[in-house]
Design a protein around this motif. Structure first.
Motif, mmCIF file in Angstrom:
data_model
loop_
_atom_site.group_PDB
_atom_site.id
_atom_site.type_symbol
_atom_site.label_atom_id
_atom_site.label_comp_id
_atom_site.label_asym_id
_atom_site.label_seq_id
_atom_site.Cartn_x
_atom_site.Cartn_y
_atom_site.Cartn_z
ATOM 1 N N LEU B 21 59.453 43.647 -17.339
ATOM 2 C CA LEU B 21 58.961 44.731 -18.178
ATOM 3 C C LEU B 21 59.908 45.922 -18.148
ATOM 4 N N ALA B 22 60.372 46.253 -16.940
ATOM 5 C CA ALA B 22 61.194 47.452 -16.784
ATOM 6 C C ALA B 22 62.544 47.291 -17.465
ATOM 7 N N ALA B 23 63.090 46.063 -17.487
ATOM 8 C CA ALA B 23 64.400 45.846 -18.094
ATOM 9 C C ALA B 23 64.392 46.289 -19.555
ATOM 10 N N GLY B 24 63.368 45.851 -20.285
ATOM 11 C CA GLY B 24 63.284 46.215 -21.692
ATOM 12 C C GLY B 24 63.118 47.720 -21.869
ATOM 13 N N LEU B 25 62.283 48.294 -21.043
ATOM 14 C CA LEU B 25 61.998 49.726 -21.153
ATOM 15 C C LEU B 25 63.252 50.546 -20.896
ATOM 16 N N THR B 26 63.993 50.148 -19.876
ATOM 17 C CA THR B 26 65.161 50.936 -19.481
ATOM 18 C C THR B 26 66.304 50.715 -20.475
ATOM 19 N N LEU B 27 66.429 49.513 -21.029
ATOM 20 C CA LEU B 27 67.445 49.250 -22.055
ATOM 21 C C LEU B 27 67.202 50.124 -23.276
ATOM 22 N N VAL B 28 65.952 50.128 -23.718
ATOM 23 C CA VAL B 28 65.609 50.896 -24.904
ATOM 24 C C VAL B 28 65.856 52.381 -24.673
ATOM 25 N N PHE B 29 65.518 52.831 -23.474
ATOM 26 C CA PHE B 29 65.768 54.241 -23.203
ATOM 27 C C PHE B 29 67.258 54.509 -23.092
ATOM 28 N N GLY B 30 67.961 53.608 -22.373
ATOM 29 C CA GLY B 30 69.384 53.822 -22.138
ATOM 30 C C GLY B 30 70.170 53.847 -23.437
ATOM 31 N N ILE B 31 69.853 52.961 -24.359
ATOM 32 C CA ILE B 31 70.682 52.827 -25.545
ATOM 33 C C ILE B 31 70.190 53.685 -26.685
ATOM 34 N N GLY B 33 67.625 56.091 -26.309
ATOM 35 C CA GLY B 33 67.054 57.362 -25.888
ATOM 36 C C GLY B 33 65.596 57.513 -26.286
ATOM 37 N N VAL B 34 64.902 56.369 -26.445
ATOM 38 C CA VAL B 34 63.500 56.439 -26.871
ATOM 39 C C VAL B 34 62.581 56.095 -25.707
ATOM 40 N N ALA B 88 66.129 60.566 -33.874
ATOM 41 C CA ALA B 88 66.630 61.936 -33.948
ATOM 42 C C ALA B 88 65.598 62.953 -33.447
ATOM 43 N N ARG B 89 64.366 62.502 -33.300
ATOM 44 C CA ARG B 89 63.319 63.428 -32.875
ATOM 45 C C ARG B 89 63.342 63.626 -31.364
ATOM 46 N N ASP B 90 62.583 64.622 -30.890
ATOM 47 C CA ASP B 90 62.571 64.815 -29.442
ATOM 48 C C ASP B 90 61.539 63.887 -28.795
ATOM 49 N N HIS B 91 61.575 63.870 -27.451
ATOM 50 C CA HIS B 91 60.778 62.889 -26.719
ATOM 51 C C HIS B 91 59.281 63.030 -26.961
ATOM 52 N N LEU B 92 58.839 64.258 -27.208
ATOM 53 C CA LEU B 92 57.410 64.463 -27.400
ATOM 54 C C LEU B 92 56.906 63.700 -28.625
ATOM 55 N N ASP B 93 57.691 63.754 -29.705
ATOM 56 C CA ASP B 93 57.312 63.020 -30.915
ATOM 57 C C ASP B 93 57.278 61.525 -30.644
ATOM 58 N N GLN B 94 58.257 61.064 -29.863
ATOM 59 C CA GLN B 94 58.317 59.630 -29.555
ATOM 60 C C GLN B 94 57.099 59.197 -28.749
ATOM 61 N N VAL B 95 56.756 60.022 -27.767
ATOM 62 C CA VAL B 95 55.600 59.703 -26.930
ATOM 63 C C VAL B 95 54.338 59.644 -27.791
ATOM 64 N N LEU B 96 54.230 60.630 -28.692
ATOM 65 C CA LEU B 96 53.052 60.690 -29.558
ATOM 66 C C LEU B 96 52.961 59.451 -30.442
ATOM 67 N N ALA B 97 54.083 59.097 -31.071
ATOM 68 C CA ALA B 97 54.081 57.954 -31.997
ATOM 69 C C ALA B 97 53.818 56.654 -31.250
ATOM 70 N N THR B 98 54.458 56.484 -30.091
ATOM 71 C CA THR B 98 54.280 55.210 -29.393
ATOM 72 C C THR B 98 52.896 55.137 -28.751
ATOM 73 N N PHE B 99 52.323 56.292 -28.405
ATOM 74 C CA PHE B 99 50.943 56.277 -27.916
ATOM 75 C C PHE B 99 50.009 55.815 -29.036
ATOM 76 N N GLY B 100 50.314 56.300 -30.252
ATOM 77 C CA GLY B 100 49.554 55.846 -31.415
ATOM 78 C C GLY B 100 49.645 54.338 -31.575
ATOM 79 N N ARG B 186 72.571 50.347 -35.972
ATOM 80 C CA ARG B 186 71.139 50.172 -36.285
ATOM 81 C C ARG B 186 70.692 48.749 -36.025
ATOM 82 N N LEU B 187 71.549 47.826 -36.418
ATOM 83 C CA LEU B 187 71.238 46.418 -36.157
ATOM 84 C C LEU B 187 71.205 46.170 -34.649
ATOM 85 N N LEU B 188 72.195 46.780 -33.956
ATOM 86 C CA LEU B 188 72.265 46.635 -32.506
ATOM 87 C C LEU B 188 70.976 47.135 -31.856
ATOM 88 N N SER B 189 70.470 48.273 -32.362
ATOM 89 C CA SER B 189 69.226 48.835 -31.823
ATOM 90 C C SER B 189 68.065 47.868 -31.998
#
Lengths: 419, 303
Positions: B21-31, B33-34, B88-100, B186-189
């Motif tokens: 689980l953590a691998a995916g989470l950390t990859l997404v954050f690392g590359i 920034g989400v 491009a948004r800040d982390h708060l927006d990301q947290v809000l959207a992904t919580f949704g 974008r494709l890489l993401s």
């Protein structure tokens, strides 16, 4: 009005019950017979109209959603089944059940009970599955003069000092489940216990209740996390401790996960398991499957009980719903029967709580569990049975009754009740 | 002694699950920034898809590709439809959207499968216990450990030895430069997000026969996963690996051994209550301790 009255008279004569309630006649002797007839007719008319058009409302607050949703569903369906089997009546009184889902939220339960009592003018309530909801709802209902008959939750706080004349429990007092498991372990000849339950009030009560009756040694006692569902570390501890048996109480999905992991670890054949009935009903058994074979259960009812009331109940259930039949269903059914027996004696009246209580406490009905009466705290005095999960005739596991654990057992808190 | 070994295996098993689980989470954050709170939902999707396929076909082998495909496709769809607009948004927006998204996924699962937990039978070949000489151990848990370690090895090779991995590493440290060199970032993401979802789905489908598959199972494990990512260092896959094993071992050992140790010092019931309290806090205390000494985690990723 005249037309409706004749109709009523016809209807009322078919139901003799209201006849006893003919109002006192206060007129002179000469006119007595004639007036009496008129008054009686009017009384019949009122009572008959009320009965024909407005059946007695019973409010059912129960849990129908979430992982525990099948508990409320079984209580509701069995309650309705009892009514259907009596032709839409309970004790000869037409009833209408208003059902609402509390979603296992005490606040929601409270709102529903207020709506039932204030808007729908319901006096008689039942249905709550979980103790935390019951503790929020029941005291309010009683305070406002309502009557509450519990088909499941029997929290200790309402069984002792806080017992109430208008509060009845048809199922069991919560601790009895675990006390019976302790007695069951004694009878099975087990000496060394390893016991586990989640770290929350009901989990602590479970372990206390078990220890109250268990006579051997408790060599290990573990509180698991409430949201835990991987028990590998605890299972390894059990293996190392080498107890004669384990007692565990994990309601819901966690209990199923525990049992499966215990069986996967190869321990179920080596160290037997004793559980109270909420940890092993027909629905969980179906989910777990063969992994459950060999588990010891204790309960006040089982589908294989050999009495006429139970056979009729199980047959009717299978005919109407055709799904596994649980303890909760039996409790919902008995609750309806208990209410019906009381209504029959009061002629369908619930306004006089005292009269209703006298009738209710007689428990004049054939319970599907066999022996049943109310103790001084209006909780059951009943027999507990030892059961075991075995392979049935078709290979699917079933819960088989082996014998009695105890007879005429009341509960620990009854002595504190001053009713 | 055998008890300690058995508990170490239990810790290892929890560790590899957390790593997936953590691998995916950390990859997404690392590359990218989400911060993706909905990562647990992908775990749930994998578990449900596998449980459903197993029920339909009666075969656990067919359930594996079903769970993997469902999680990866859901992950890529989420990236394409939602996450892409949040880079491009800040982390708060990301947290809000992904919580949704968590709420969305939970309700969707309720609509599709209902609230009752699903149960997956262990494949018969793995249902028993294997005698390891000193003690028997469930074959299925051994299998999880093996599968988890293999996935970790494969992920390591993918990131360190392949062209895609090179782009992933480069994208993590020099996003603009990679873009300037003509790589479709974008494709890489989308691919990286899909890969993370695939791993989460893999964890989910393996958890199915062990735990009960139910709504909200993702959130239960997500918190622990975040602890792993923070301890390991945001964006570092190697960090996630070692920290997942560390968290798995610490959590299991505290639950397993603390009650005995405390029982030697105080009355039984008090010891049990205290031990269950401390072991529930254990990994969070560990996280606080690590952050005190190394504020960027044990293996900090990029700057």
């Amino acid at each position: 009005m005249a037309h409706r009255c004749t109709l009523c008279l016809g209807l009322a004569s078919a139901t003799p019950a209201p006849l006893k309630k003919t109002p006192q006649v206060l007129w002179g002797d000469d006119m007595k017979s004639m007036r009496m007839m008129a008054v009686a007719a009017a009384a019949f008319c009122a009572a008959g109209a009320a009965q024909a058009q407005e059946p007695l409302k019973i409010g059912m607050i129960t849990t129908l959603s979430g992982p525990g949703g099948y508990l409320g569903q079984d209580i509701r369906d069995a309650f309705q089944l009892a009514i259907d089997m009596q032709g839409g009546k309970l004790g000869g009184v037409p009833v209408q059940v208003l059902v609402e889902d509390d979603g296992l939220k005490p606040g929601q339960g409270k709102q529903i009970s207020e709506k039932f009592m204030k808007t729908d003018k319901v006096k008689l309530l039942t249905g709550i599955v979980f103790s935390n909801v019951a503790l929020a709802v029941v005291p309010d209902v009683l305070e406002e003069g309502g009557i509450y008959v519990s088909p499941n939750a029997g929290p200790s706080t309402l069984a002792g000092k806080e017992c109430h004349a208008n509060y009845y429990v048809v199922s069991w007092q919560n601790d009895s489940l675990h006390e019976s498991a302790g007695s069951n372990a004694n009878n099975l000849g087990y000496k060394k216990a390893f016991i586990l339950a989640p770290n929350y009030p009901a989990g602590k009560d479970a372990l206390e209740g078990f220890k109250r009756t268990f006579k051997g040694d408790v060599i290990g006692e573990v509180f698991t996390k409430l949201d835990q569902n991987d028990f590998a570390a605890e299972i390894a501890q059990i293996r190392a401790a080498k107890p004669d048996f384990i007692f565990q109480f994990h309601p819901g999905g966690a209990g199923i996960a525990f049992l499966r992991q215990y069986q996967q670890a190869g321990l179920l054949e080596q160290i037997p398991m004793v559980v109270p009935s909420p940890s092993m009903d027909a629905v969980t058994l179906k989910a777990i499957g063969e992994a459950a074979v060999g588990v010891n259960v204790s309960a006040q009812w089982n589908s294989d009980f050999d009495n006429a009331a139970n056979k009729a109940f199980v047959d009717a259930w299978m005919k109407k719903y055709n799904r596994p039949i649980t303890y909760y269903a039996s409790q919902g059914f008995d609750t309806a029967l208990a209410i019906g027996a009381a209504l029959k004696q009061t002629g369908g009246k619930v306004d006089d709580a005292k009269a209703f209580r006298t009738a209710m406490l007689k428990a004049d009905f054939a319970s599907v569990r066999g022996n049943f009466k109310f103790g001084n705290n209006q909780h059951p005095v009943q027999d507990w049975y030892s059961m075991k999960v075995v392979k049935g005739a078709d290979g699917a596991p079933i819960i088989k009754t082996n014998g009695k654990i105890s007879s005429n057992t009341g509960d620990f808190y009854a002595k504190d009740c001053k009713l | 002694m055998t008890l300690i070994l058995e508990q170490l295996l239990n810790g290892l098993q929890l560790g590899v699950m957390l790593f997936l689980l953590a691998a995916g989470l950390t990859l997404v954050f690392g590359i990218m920034g989400v911060i993706n709170l909905a990562h647990g939902s992908l775990y749930m999707v994998g578990a449900y898809a596998a449980a459903f396929a197993a029920k339909l076909t009666g075969s656990f082998l067919l359930a594996i590709p079903a769970g993997l495909a469902a999680a990866a496709l859901t992950g890529m769809a989420v990236e394409y439809l939602v996450i892409r607009h949040l880079y491009a948004r800040d982390h708060l927006d990301q947290v809000l959207a992904t919580f949704g998204l968590i709420l969305f996924f939970n309700q969707t699962i309720i609509l599709l499968f209902g609230r009752q937990p699903l149960f997956v039978q262990i494949p018969p070949a793995l249902s028993g216990a294997v005698d390891l000489g000193l003690f028997p151990y469930p074959a299925y848990r051994l299998c999880i450990i093996a599968a988890g370690l293999l996935s970790a090895g494969a992920l390591f090779l993918l990131i360190q030895r392949t062209r895609l991995g090179m782009l992933v590493r480069a994208g993590a440290t020099h996003r603009e430069m990679v873009q300037a060199l003509g790589v479709d970032i974008r494709l890489l993401s989308t691919i990286v997000f899909g890969l993370g979802a695939l791993l989460a789905g893999f964890a989910g489908l393996m958890a199915g026969p062990l735990l009960s598959v139910q709504v909200g199972m993702g959130e239960q494990i997500l918190i622990l996963t975040f602890v792993v990512v923070v301890i390991g260092g945001l964006g570092s896959v190697a960090g996630a690996f070692w920290s997942a094993l560390l968290v798995g071992l610490v959590d299991t050992s505290l639950r397993a051994f603390l009650p005995q140790i405390l029982r030697g010092m105080m009355a039984g019931s008090e010891a049990d209550a205290l031990a269950s309290g401390i072991s529930a806090m254990g990994v969070y205390l560990l996280m606080a301790l690590v952050l005190l000494i190394k504020p960027k985690g044990l293996f900090p990723g990029h700057a």
